[in-house]
Design an enzyme around this catalytic site. Structure first.
Site, PDB file in Angstrom:
ATOM      1  N   GLU A   7      38.806  28.147  47.443  1.00  0.00           N
ATOM      2  CA  GLU A   7      39.722  27.787  46.362  1.00  0.00           C
ATOM      3  C   GLU A   7      40.917  28.702  46.193  1.00  0.00           C
ATOM      4  O   GLU A   7      41.799  28.390  45.413  1.00  0.00           O
ATOM      5  CB  GLU A   7      38.993  27.586  45.019  1.00  0.00           C
ATOM      6  CG  GLU A   7      38.309  28.789  44.441  1.00  0.00           C
ATOM      7  CD  GLU A   7      36.861  28.862  44.872  1.00  0.00           C
ATOM      8  OE1 GLU A   7      36.662  29.325  46.016  1.00  0.00           O
ATOM      9  OE2 GLU A   7      35.971  28.501  44.104  1.00  0.00           O
ATOM     10  N   ASP A  80      33.374  28.901  45.196  1.00  0.00           N
ATOM     11  CA  ASP A  80      32.545  29.918  44.522  1.00  0.00           C
ATOM     12  C   ASP A  80      31.103  29.468  44.265  1.00  0.00           C
ATOM     13  O   ASP A  80      30.847  28.286  44.066  1.00  0.00           O
ATOM     14  CB  ASP A  80      33.202  30.331  43.189  1.00  0.00           C
ATOM     15  CG  ASP A  80      34.385  31.244  43.413  1.00  0.00           C
ATOM     16  OD1 ASP A  80      34.542  31.760  44.534  1.00  0.00           O
ATOM     17  OD2 ASP A  80      35.160  31.435  42.451  1.00  0.00           O
ATOM     18  N   ASP A  82      28.928  28.873  41.973  1.00  0.00           N
ATOM     19  CA  ASP A  82      28.415  28.472  40.656  1.00  0.00           C
ATOM     20  C   ASP A  82      28.787  27.008  40.391  1.00  0.00           C
ATOM     21  O   ASP A  82      29.316  26.330  41.260  1.00  0.00           O
ATOM     22  CB  ASP A  82      28.913  29.404  39.549  1.00  0.00           C
ATOM     23  CG  ASP A  82      30.438  29.479  39.472  1.00  0.00           C
ATOM     24  OD1 ASP A  82      31.111  28.663  40.138  1.00  0.00           O
ATOM     25  OD2 ASP A  82      30.947  30.355  38.759  1.00  0.00           O
ATOM     26  N   GLU A  84      31.067  25.580  38.673  1.00  0.00           N
ATOM     27  CA  GLU A  84      32.485  25.271  38.802  1.00  0.00           C
ATOM     28  C   GLU A  84      32.843  25.102  40.282  1.00  0.00           C
ATOM     29  O   GLU A  84      33.504  24.153  40.680  1.00  0.00           O
ATOM     30  CB  GLU A  84      33.293  26.406  38.163  1.00  0.00           C
ATOM     31  CG  GLU A  84      34.542  25.982  37.436  1.00  0.00           C
ATOM     32  CD  GLU A  84      34.279  25.001  36.292  1.00  0.00           C
ATOM     33  OE1 GLU A  84      35.032  24.035  36.209  1.00  0.00           O
ATOM     34  OE2 GLU A  84      33.307  25.199  35.517  1.00  0.00           O
ATOM     35  N   TYR A 307      29.651  38.451  43.409  1.00  0.00           N
ATOM     36  CA  TYR A 307      30.308  37.456  42.550  1.00  0.00           C
ATOM     37  C   TYR A 307      30.289  37.896  41.088  1.00  0.00           C
ATOM     38  O   TYR A 307      29.251  38.305  40.571  1.00  0.00           O
ATOM     39  CB  TYR A 307      29.622  36.098  42.710  1.00  0.00           C
ATOM     40  CG  TYR A 307      30.415  34.972  42.095  1.00  0.00           C
ATOM     41  CD1 TYR A 307      31.742  34.797  42.429  1.00  0.00           C
ATOM     42  CD2 TYR A 307      29.837  34.112  41.177  1.00  0.00           C
ATOM     43  CE1 TYR A 307      32.493  33.776  41.865  1.00  0.00           C
ATOM     44  CE2 TYR A 307      30.565  33.075  40.611  1.00  0.00           C
ATOM     45  CZ  TYR A 307      31.900  32.912  40.953  1.00  0.00           C
ATOM     46  OH  TYR A 307      32.634  31.910  40.389  1.00  0.00           O
ATOM     47  N   ARG A 309      30.949  36.260  38.230  1.00  0.00           N
ATOM     48  CA  ARG A 309      30.510  35.418  37.113  1.00  0.00           C
ATOM     49  C   ARG A 309      28.999  35.243  37.187  1.00  0.00           C
ATOM     50  O   ARG A 309      28.495  34.414  37.926  1.00  0.00           O
ATOM     51  CB  ARG A 309      31.211  34.062  37.143  1.00  0.00           C
ATOM     52  CG  ARG A 309      32.687  34.182  36.916  1.00  0.00           C
ATOM     53  CD  ARG A 309      33.384  32.864  36.713  1.00  0.00           C
ATOM     54  NE  ARG A 309      34.820  33.072  36.789  1.00  0.00           N
ATOM     55  CZ  ARG A 309      35.534  32.878  37.891  1.00  0.00           C
ATOM     56  NH1 ARG A 309      34.976  32.426  38.980  1.00  0.00           N
ATOM     57  NH2 ARG A 309      36.829  33.133  37.883  1.00  0.00           N
ATOM     58  N   HIS A 354      22.652  34.859  41.144  1.00  0.00           N
ATOM     59  CA  HIS A 354      21.579  35.441  40.358  1.00  0.00           C
ATOM     60  C   HIS A 354      21.433  36.925  40.632  1.00  0.00           C
ATOM     61  O   HIS A 354      20.369  37.466  40.686  1.00  0.00           O
ATOM     62  CB  HIS A 354      20.272  34.695  40.606  1.00  0.00           C
ATOM     63  CG  HIS A 354      19.915  34.611  42.061  1.00  0.00           C
ATOM     64  ND1 HIS A 354      20.444  33.654  42.887  1.00  0.00           N
ATOM     65  CD2 HIS A 354      19.115  35.372  42.813  1.00  0.00           C
ATOM     66  CE1 HIS A 354      19.972  33.828  44.110  1.00  0.00           C
ATOM     67  NE2 HIS A 354      19.176  34.868  44.097  1.00  0.00           N
TER      68      HIS A 354
END
Ligand SMILES: [Zn+2]
Length: 780
Positions: A7, A80, A82, A84, A307, A309, A354
């Protein structure tokens, strides 16, 4: 040729370097499709169908991918890790296949696969390429369900607000809950009664002429509680205790362990970057994103952190081993606890990120790679690196020593206490909390030299005044922390919640703290009275859990939306049916709580003095009126009332007109004095705080006009070339450059500060901050 879709441009650079010429890496530049903000983008009657549109510029990107896909054998969607990212991947897949279908090209369905990496390093990327999977539709559904919920709430509530509530334009499902927290805090503060209390401080000299600082704990044989002594008593004690001789009664020592904090997740990273580096939550996430996506280090590109987030504080086994080895080699085996410290996380979303935010390679110390990073990147990386390493080190041992001194007749006791870190092989060596204790070692050593029965010389006795303080307003980071505690929002949504809150103009940041404005308070009062259950903390947290269930595939999107929508839509209809008058009356009553937070804050009408003032809702919002209207014509806008005392006008000190015929006055508000400049023609008002320490007699017309000119540009910073401002607040004049501020001493004339002097002040403040932030080696 194989295609990899990511992205962002930064990720393209890193992956190209890792994957070589066989792969073509393309950036989608975020989402390619979005729900347009207009009616009819989600259709509840058609099973919550969502009508997406291309994001600006995205259709050409999709076209490009589609054309390239015809000449390729495999397309990896590497967005990414997750919900999103999963949704972006799904939209790309969908749009590209649709594009080919529309253009009668051969479908490339089978060529698509999804890969995701929690860390962008050469090994992990290659590993991911070898282990592709399908798009996880559960994650996509969870992302869509959140989007649909937010859309449905926003787009049904807003038109209702226009009709029923002047000035309030929109409400958001989660943002309004965050706003509710801010409003509740403000209400607690308004209700708060500041209490004064006193203490008596005693400075003693030991036989070696060393100073110890103690506080009176017992008076006339009775233990003192916080509010036990009045000002008069404190001053009497000052005289009385001067006649007494003190000696050491007892010395006590205590040891306790302090464990290192767990590694960061998104919320704690945002919190710490705000307190230690002064970063906004948005800035923290932007810098962290860069560190995650890849940084040029010498002749390679490396994703430096995992990551960013994540709600987890867990470390992978691989990371645990690496960190423990690092501590062992760099600090010594005494620093490594026998067992790894295992941190666990409440929420578990198996297929989402996680792990905690940690360095991907702990051997890349901040020092080693400092030349590859900008100042801000280095500061944030250092924070993450230190926290991760500290989390696997031994606990600190805190030693507390306290000495009680009593006067000759035993009636009064004073106590001195010092704590310091007594272990030299603990996490504090790299983690800042060591500083808090470092300077105290010397003070504690004075106390260690004391002996029971030893006489002390009283050097000074000081009665000290204190005030209780109301709970602090939320900062961006403390609001995120609160949301996390309540289970509202998720790591990928915090930044958005915070920025929407500010864009909607229901709350402002003042000195980095949220203050709701009156329109914000009105909105929350309305939601509390008419939609309470939907904006309760529990309800919103429960809905987050249900979204997690969708992500895990335990329930489906449509079921969740249907359950929510059926009741919510009914509620909307009931409120719609209420008359304007009914809503206004209820609102006027409910607003009393906010406008008159304390029992005695409701005052008689300042015009007739007979009846009390009341709240009514008019065309332009709530206003205050006399209970004997229309006999008495008193009226005032509530917003004015809240920023002034009701008698505001009678308390005006100086009133004059400036050269542009604007009326200038000094007013006494709830939060101190301020200068008001009123442009009656254009109906605009400017208000400037008067620093509480400023001598009121020095407020000449000249100074007032100069203050109204603030903020003012002093000049450009010699290093950055950006503006350096002179500003003023309740606490005094100060200089601001980017996010750094430096106070100006009262004795100095703020309007005569030259740019080089301002830069010097900023550098000094920054150095002072840095000094506090850098860790020191333990003194032997
Ligand atoms: Zn009246």
């Amino acid at each position: 040729m194989k295609l990899v879709i990511v992205e962002s441009k930064a990720k393209v650079k890193t992956l190209e370097k890792y994957l070589g010429k066989e792969f073509n890496v393309i950036a989608s530049m975020g989402h390619v499709k979005a729900l347009p903000s207009k009616q009819g983008s989600v259709l509840p009657e058609k099973d919550f169908q969502m009508i997406y549109e291309y994001v600006k510029g995205a259709s050409s990107i999709v076209g490009d991918i589609a054309k390239k896909s015809l000449k390729t054998t495999k397309i990896y969607l590497a967005t990414d890790p997750d919900r999103e990212g999963e949704a972006i991947a799904w939209h790309i897949y969908n749009s590209v296949t649709q594009y080919l279908k529309n253009n009668s090209e051969i479908s490339t369905d089978t060529k698509f696969s999804r890969i995701a990496f929690n860390e962008i390093t050469r090994d992990k990327v290659k590993e991911a390429i070898l282990n592709p999977r399908d798009i996880d539709m559960n994650l996509v559904q969870a992302q869509q369900a959140r989007l649909a919920l937010d859309y449905l709430v926003g787009f049904t509530l807003s038109p209702l607000l226009w009709k029923k509530l002047p000035k309030c334009k929109s409400a958001g499902r989660v943002q309004s809950v965050a706003l509710r927290l801010i409003c509740e805090r403000e209400f607690e503060r308004a209700k708060f009664d500041t209490q004064e209390y006193w203490s008596v401080l005693l400075n003693f000299l030991t036989k070696d002429n060393k100073e110890i600082k103690a506080k009176l704990t017992h008076k006339d044989g009775k233990k003192l509680d916080k509010f036990d002594i009045s000002e008069q008593e404190a001053k009497e004690l000052e005289v009385k205790l001067r006649e007494k001789y003190f000696k050491i009664l007892r010395i006590q020592k205590k040891k306790s362990n302090k464990n290192p904090p767990p590694p960061f997740n998104t919320a704690s990273l945002q919190q710490e970057a705000a307190t230690k580096l002064g970063f906004t939550v948005k800035k923290t996430m932007q810098i962290a994103q860069k560190l995650y996506e890849g940084i040029q280090v010498e002749d390679d590109i490396v994703g430096l952190i995992t990551y960013m987030r994540t709600d987890a504080v867990v470390l992978s086994n691989e990371a645990l081993t690496q960190i423990r080895d690092f501590i062992n080699t760099s600090f010594g085996s005494n620093f490594v606890p026998t067992k790894s410290r295992i941190y666990s996380t409440k929420t578990k979303n198996a297929q989402e990120a996680h792990e905690a935010v940690r360095p991907t390679n702990v051997n890349l110390t901040p020092e080693k790679i400092k030349d590859s990073l900008s100042d801000e990147q280095r500061a944030l990386y250092e924070l993450i690196w230190k926290r991760s390493v500290a989390s696997q080190m031994k606990s600190s041992v805190i030693e507390t020593i306290s000495a009680e001194a009593t006067c000759d007749d035993g009636s009064h006791i004073a106590q001195a206490t010092e704590s310091y870190i007594s272990s030299s092989n603990c996490y504090s060596i790299i983690y800042n909390s060591y500083d808090e204790y470092d300077d105290k070692i010397e003070k504690a050593s004075i106390m260690y030299s004391l002996q029971e029965g030893e006489s002390l010389t009283t050097q000074s006795i000081t009665p000290k005044q204190h005030f209780t303080e109301p709970p602090a307003r939320y900062s961006e980071a403390s609001l995120v922390k609160k949301l996390e505690e309540l289970g509202i929002g998720r790591p990928s949504t915090y930044v958005n919640i915070i920025s929407v809150l500010q864009n909607r103009e229901y709350a402002n940041l003042d000195k980095k703290r949220f203050i709701p404005n009156f329109t914000g308070s009105i909105l929350i009062t309305f939601l509390e009275n008419f939609f309470d259950e939907y904006f309760q903390y529990n309800f919103t947290a429960k809905l987050e859990e249900e979204l997690d269930e969708v992500a895990k595939g335990k329930t489906c999107k449509e079921k969740l939306l249907n359950k929510f929508w059926k009741k919510f839509n009914e509620k909307i209809k009931t409120i719609e049916d209420k008359s304007y008058q009914e809503v206004s009356d209820l609102m006027a009553k409910a607003l009393e709580k906010i406008v008159f937070p304390k029992e005695d804050s409701k005052k008689p009408c300042p015009k007739c003095g007979e009846k009390n003032i009341e709240i009514k809702i008019g065309k332009f919002g709530p206003f205050l009126t006399c209970a004997q209207y229309p006999q008495c014509q008193f009226s005032k806008s509530v917003a004015d009332y809240l920023s002034n005392d009701i008698e505001g006008n009678t308390q005006n000190d100086l009133v004059f007109e400036d050269s542009n015929k604007k009326e200038i006055s000094i007013k006494h508000g709830k939060y101190g004095m301020y200068i008001q400049q009123e442009d009656k023609e254009n109906k605009s008002i400017k208000r400037i705080s008067i620093p509480s320490g400023l001598d009121k007699n020095s407020l000449s017309k000249d100074l007032i006009l100069k203050m109204l000119d603030l903020p003012k540009v002093i000049g450009q910073h010699t290093e950055t070339g950006e503006n350096v401002y002179l500003k003023v607040s309740k606490f005094g004049f100060y200089i601001e450059h980017q996010s750094i501020t430096a106070n100006i001493k009262y004795k100095q004339d703020p309007f005569n500060i030259a740019i080089d002097e301002a830069v010097k002040l900023l550098t000094q403040t920054q150095k002072l901050k840095n000094k506090k932030a850098t860790t020191k080696r333990i003194k032997k």
